[in-house]
Design a protein around this motif. Structure first.
Motif, PDB file in Angstrom:
ATOM      1  N   GLY A 374       6.577  53.952  38.673  1.00 18.46           N
ATOM      2  CA  GLY A 374       6.921  53.030  39.755  1.00 18.46           C
ATOM      3  C   GLY A 374       8.118  53.499  40.548  1.00 18.46           C
ATOM      4  N   LYS A 375       8.693  52.566  41.326  1.00 19.78           N
ATOM      5  CA  LYS A 375       9.817  52.883  42.204  1.00 19.78           C
ATOM      6  C   LYS A 375      11.101  52.152  41.848  1.00 19.78           C
ATOM      7  CE  LYS A 375       7.364  54.045  46.507  1.00 19.78           C
ATOM      8  NZ  LYS A 375       7.260  53.721  47.957  1.00 19.78           N
ATOM      9  N   ASN A 376      11.007  51.050  41.133  1.00 20.33           N
ATOM     10  CA  ASN A 376      12.177  50.207  40.887  1.00 20.33           C
ATOM     11  C   ASN A 376      12.411  50.036  39.391  1.00 20.33           C
ATOM     12  OD1 ASN A 376      12.713  49.338  43.753  1.00 20.33           O
ATOM     13  ND2 ASN A 376      10.632  48.536  43.507  1.00 20.33           N
ATOM     14  N   LEU A 377      13.679  50.143  38.999  1.00 20.30           N
ATOM     15  CA  LEU A 377      14.041  49.996  37.594  1.00 20.30           C
ATOM     16  C   LEU A 377      15.332  49.191  37.500  1.00 20.30           C
ATOM     17  CD1 LEU A 377      13.603  50.712  34.604  1.00 20.30           C
ATOM     18  CD2 LEU A 377      14.897  52.815  35.001  1.00 20.30           C
ATOM     19  N   LEU A 378      15.279  48.095  36.752  1.00 20.94           N
ATOM     20  CA  LEU A 378      16.444  47.241  36.538  1.00 20.94           C
ATOM     21  C   LEU A 378      16.897  47.383  35.096  1.00 20.94           C
ATOM     22  CD1 LEU A 378      18.433  45.037  37.459  1.00 20.94           C
ATOM     23  CD2 LEU A 378      16.692  43.330  36.834  1.00 20.94           C
ATOM     24  N   ASN A 379      18.147  47.792  34.907  1.00 14.95           N
ATOM     25  CA  ASN A 379      18.729  47.944  33.578  1.00 14.95           C
ATOM     26  C   ASN A 379      19.891  46.988  33.399  1.00 14.95           C
ATOM     27  OD1 ASN A 379      17.777  51.050  34.218  1.00 14.95           O
ATOM     28  ND2 ASN A 379      17.563  50.521  32.064  1.00 14.95           N
ATOM     29  N   THR A 380      19.961  46.399  32.222  1.00 12.98           N
ATOM     30  CA  THR A 380      21.064  45.497  31.914  1.00 12.98           C
ATOM     31  C   THR A 380      21.428  45.646  30.445  1.00 12.98           C
ATOM     32  OG1 THR A 380      21.825  43.194  32.056  1.00 12.98           O
ATOM     33  CG2 THR A 380      19.567  43.555  31.324  1.00 12.98           C
ATOM     34  N   GLY A 381      22.676  45.365  30.114  1.00 10.87           N
ATOM     35  CA  GLY A 381      23.104  45.535  28.732  1.00 10.87           C
ATOM     36  C   GLY A 381      24.416  44.833  28.445  1.00 10.87           C
ATOM     37  N   PHE A 382      24.663  44.628  27.171  1.00 11.25           N
ATOM     38  CA  PHE A 382      25.905  43.997  26.697  1.00 11.25           C
ATOM     39  C   PHE A 382      26.512  44.892  25.624  1.00 11.25           C
ATOM     40  CE2 PHE A 382      27.948  41.475  23.342  1.00 11.25           C
ATOM     41  CZ  PHE A 382      28.967  40.870  24.072  1.00 11.25           C
ATOM     42  N   HIS A 383      27.810  45.183  25.738  1.00  5.17           N
ATOM     43  CA  HIS A 383      28.484  46.001  24.733  1.00  5.17           C
ATOM     44  C   HIS A 383      29.739  45.290  24.237  1.00  5.17           C
ATOM     45  CE1 HIS A 383      30.255  47.390  28.631  1.00  5.17           C
ATOM     46  NE2 HIS A 383      31.389  47.354  27.949  1.00  5.17           N
ATOM     47  N   TYR A 384      30.168  45.675  23.048  1.00  6.20           N
ATOM     48  CA  TYR A 384      31.325  45.028  22.432  1.00  6.20           C
ATOM     49  C   TYR A 384      32.022  46.003  21.504  1.00  6.20           C
ATOM     50  CZ  TYR A 384      28.912  44.920  17.953  1.00  6.20           C
ATOM     51  OH  TYR A 384      28.293  45.304  16.789  1.00  6.20           O
ATOM     52  N   ASN A 385      33.283  45.749  21.225  1.00  5.88           N
ATOM     53  CA  ASN A 385      33.983  46.337  20.082  1.00  5.88           C
ATOM     54  C   ASN A 385      35.103  45.394  19.664  1.00  5.88           C
ATOM     55  OD1 ASN A 385      36.641  47.336  21.354  1.00  5.88           O
ATOM     56  ND2 ASN A 385      35.120  48.398  22.620  1.00  5.88           N
ATOM     57  N   TYR A 386      35.310  45.300  18.369  1.00  5.37           N
ATOM     58  CA  TYR A 386      36.286  44.355  17.822  1.00  5.37           C
ATOM     59  C   TYR A 386      36.967  44.989  16.624  1.00  5.37           C
ATOM     60  CZ  TYR A 386      38.204  40.258  15.434  1.00  5.37           C
ATOM     61  OH  TYR A 386      39.044  39.375  14.811  1.00  5.37           O
ATOM     62  N   THR A 387      38.283  44.849  16.570  1.00  2.22           N
ATOM     63  CA  THR A 387      39.061  45.394  15.464  1.00  2.22           C
ATOM     64  C   THR A 387      39.680  44.260  14.663  1.00  2.22           C
ATOM     65  OG1 THR A 387      39.609  47.349  16.769  1.00  2.22           O
ATOM     66  CG2 THR A 387      40.911  46.955  14.798  1.00  2.22           C
TER      67      THR A 387
END
Length: 677
Positions: A374-387
């Motif tokens: 195709g022609k369109n790509l939607l990417n999404t994400g959630f990241h974290y770090n905790y000490t």
């Protein structure tokens, strides 16, 4: 004849012996450990320039942040958090010796850190005026020329496909900085076989950017070319990135967010405008928009329409086919990253849209069944770090809309001042699609993989350092040359003995097993195990303030199925001269290698001109020698030169295809001028 030629070449190198191009072995050590899992043509400028810049513009530990400290790639995320927590609880450091009292800071780490940090004032000014820019600005101009002396087949007058440009390799790189408030960069490059400017804008590869820091609510604004690195690399990561290595903490990515792009790599960057806005205390928004033309493999259909099968990241535009594919695909990318950043907790949400002006159709191969179309790509994400105390947890969840998921979670724990462990689990769906990802894994892209990684670092005393990791992985769907689900593992164990500051002895064992289709001559249908292993012994010692020696012996092992096992050998010796008071410094290597085939090749880092670091594959049988020279013409002008030659035994030609060279010898020359003003 070959032996006589080799002896003459060795004598020439000893007589013309000269320079240690990187000025010291410390950055070289970092580069070698980082480069072992990277592609051969990677441009390490991004890393070398960053370390050299920080060394000359040291970080003030009493006024720094996690983002600044992440640039020091030898610091683990847990060490960074512990340092910031120590400053918060105990106040400013009065002496750098206090670093010994911070959890996780061993003597080796502190010795490295001292070269890049200070307790003095930062060089940043609150003013941004033309007068200050002129008075306080620094300029760095690099001009580089290189070429292979012999003439490969592709540069001869062939009736069919051939290289259309000259053999010359040309690079111009310029950087301007002023008080950490404003910076500008320019890169112009031509590869061997390309035209420098014929039919191009200024040069075959042209990159430029302008960076402005701390302007009103904007923490940073970049116009031009830039890179973005967030989380663990699942959702959005461009430019240089690490993976598995002898330092087991390298599997926890050190994301630095928005950065100007200064590498000569022609693929992994954005072009447009991006900025960071401070919304509230600890909360910032990075927004970006990019449009650029990319090289793609174009397919013409009977109805005169065209589609794209893959994006070509090589950056080569030498033949008619490569020129036809150049800039054949328009790529528009826009989105943002909203982050909460504190000393012990970081949270981030990333989302962006990629739009292409042609359809992706990946072909009929079964392993490409779930690839992006195709022609369109939607990417999404959630990241974290905790000490929490001595435990650093991190991870990321990413989703490609109308596709699959990618998940990674890890734990880094300092169980004692001498013992630390890393655990990591990853699960990348076969239909996860992303053109801007760079995460821990065995595949070239982030998809179709499940894996569990465990590693540990053990430092019983300042003389001994041990590290080991084990990584088990599965590929649920087909891969290239693998026609069913497969699995494998990788094991690395390393010990370093440092009896005194001037001597280091290293022993490393590595073993990797994967599965692959049987060879054409193999009548069985089931997958075959492919074993790749290596054993390395290296000794580095400093004879005095001006002379260093490095020796290495490495054995490689390759075996596929029931075929006879291949055993390769590499032996080399490095001689480095770098007297601080002398205008001349130098490096020389003499290497002997013997491998049955390219399958049992051995990689080794090679010194080069400044910012020209490289590492090549030693395969077949022969000798390789190179020498570098640096001459400090004035305080502002430096001149580098490099000559390398490889002589094979028992061959009539070198390489294949358009790169084929008749004979047993291939030599390369490189000259670089640096002007700082």
């Amino acid at each position: 004849m070959p032996i006589r030629l080799i002896l003459l070449l060795l004598a020439f190198h000893f007589v013309s012996f000269t320079a240690f191009a990187q000025d010291d072995s410390f950055i070289k050590d970092i580069l070698e450990s980082a480069a072992e899992n990277l592609s051969e043509d990677i441009d390490l400028y991004e890393l070398t320039e960053r370390l050299n810049y920080i060394r000359s513009h040291q970080i003030n530990l009493n006024a720094t942040s996690a983002k600044n400290l992440k640039q020091l790639i030898f610091l683990s995320p847990l060490q960074i958090t512990n340092l910031l927590r120590h400053l918060e609880v105990n106040g400013k450091l009065l002496d750098l010796a206090e670093l010994q009292s911070i959890d996780g800071f061993d003597l080796v780490t502190i010795e490295r850190l001292l070269q890049f940090v200070t307790l003095g004032k930062n060089g940043t000014t609150d003013k941004l005026s033309l007068k200050d820019m002129w008075r306080n600005g620094s300029n760095d101009l690099i001009l580089r020329y290189g070429r292979v002396i012999e003439v490969p087949k592709g540069f001869t007058d062939l009736p069919g496909s051939r290289y259309l440009g000259s053999q010359d390799r040309i690079l111009l790189r310029y950087k301007y900085t002023s008080n950490n408030r404003i910076a500008a960069g320019l890169v112009m490059e031509k590869d061997a076989g390309e035209h420098f400017s014929k039919g191009k804008v200024l040069s075959d590869h042209f990159s430029a950017n302008l960076t402005i820091n701390q302007v009103g609510p904007f923490k940073k604004i970049i116009f031009g070319d830039y890179s973005l690195q967030f989380g663990q690399g699942l959702t959005l990561w461009s430019g240089f990135g690490f993976g598995k290595g002898p330092d087991v903490t390298s599997v926890a990515a050190r994301d630095v967010g928005l950065r100007s792009y200064s590498s000569a790599n022609e693929a992994s960057f954005f072009r447009g405008v991006s900025n960071i806005v401070a919304l509230w205390k600890g909360i910032e928004l990075t927004s970006f928009i990019s449009y650029r033309r990319r090289d793609g493999s174009v397919k013409l259909w009977p109805d005169s329409t065209t589609t794209i099968q893959t994006i070509n990241d090589s950056g080569y535009h030498r033949t008619k086919t490569e020129l036809k594919n150049q800039n054949s695909l328009g790529q528009l990318v826009f989105g943002g990253a909203l982050q909460y950043l504190s000393d012990n907790l970081n949270l981030g949400l990333v989302s962006y849209q990629s739009t292409y002006d042609q359809n992706f159709i990946t072909g009929s191969s079964a392993y490409n069944k779930y690839a992006f179309t195709g022609k369109n790509l939607l990417n999404t994400g959630f990241h974290y770090n905790y000490t929490f105390k001595n435990i650093y947890s991190y991870g990321e969840v990413a989703y490609s809309v109308n596709g699959g998921w990618a998940i990674i979670n890890g734990l880094l724990a300092s169980l004692s001042p001498k013992f630390s462990v890393v655990l990591l689990h990853r699960n990348y769906d076969r239909d996860y699609s992303n053109f801007f990802s760079n995460a821990v894994g065995e595949n070239t892209d982030v998809r179709n993989e499940k894996g569990t990684y465990a590693g540990l670092n053990f430092t019983p005393s300042k003389r001994f350092v041990y590290s080991v990791y084990f990584d088990y992985f599965k590929f649920p769907w087909l891969k290239f040359r693998v026609d069913s689900a497969s699995k494998g593992y990788e094991l690395l164990a390393q010990g370093v003995y440092i009896p005194k500051k001037t001597l280091k002895i290293l022993f490393r064992l590595k073993r990797e097993v994967k599965q692959q289709n049987p060879d054409a001559s193999d009548k069985t249908q089931e997958l075959r195990n492919v074993l790749k292993g290596s054993v390395r012994v290296a000794i580095d010692w400093r004879l005095n303030k001006s002379i260093d020696l490095q020796q290495r012996i490495e054995i490689s092992i390759y075996k596929k199925g029931n075929v006879t096992q291949e055993v390769g050998k590499l032996i080399y010796s490095d001689f480095n001269y770098h007297l601080p008071s002398s205008k001349v410094s130098g490096n020389l290597r003499i290497a002997y290698f013997d491998t049955p085939s390219y399958n049992s090749r051995i990689y080794a880092y090679e010194d080069d001109v400044l910012y020209g670091s490289s590492f090549g594959a030693y395969a077949d049988k022969g000798f390789k020698c190179y020498s570098n020279i640096r001459y400090r013409v004035t305080q502002q002008i430096d001149l580098w030169a490099r000559y390398a030659v490889i002589v094979y035994q028992g061959k009539e030609s070198i390489s294949s295809g358009l790169d084929e060279i008749k004979g047993i010898k291939k030599s390369d020359v490189k000259v670089q001028l640096r002007f700082q003003f």
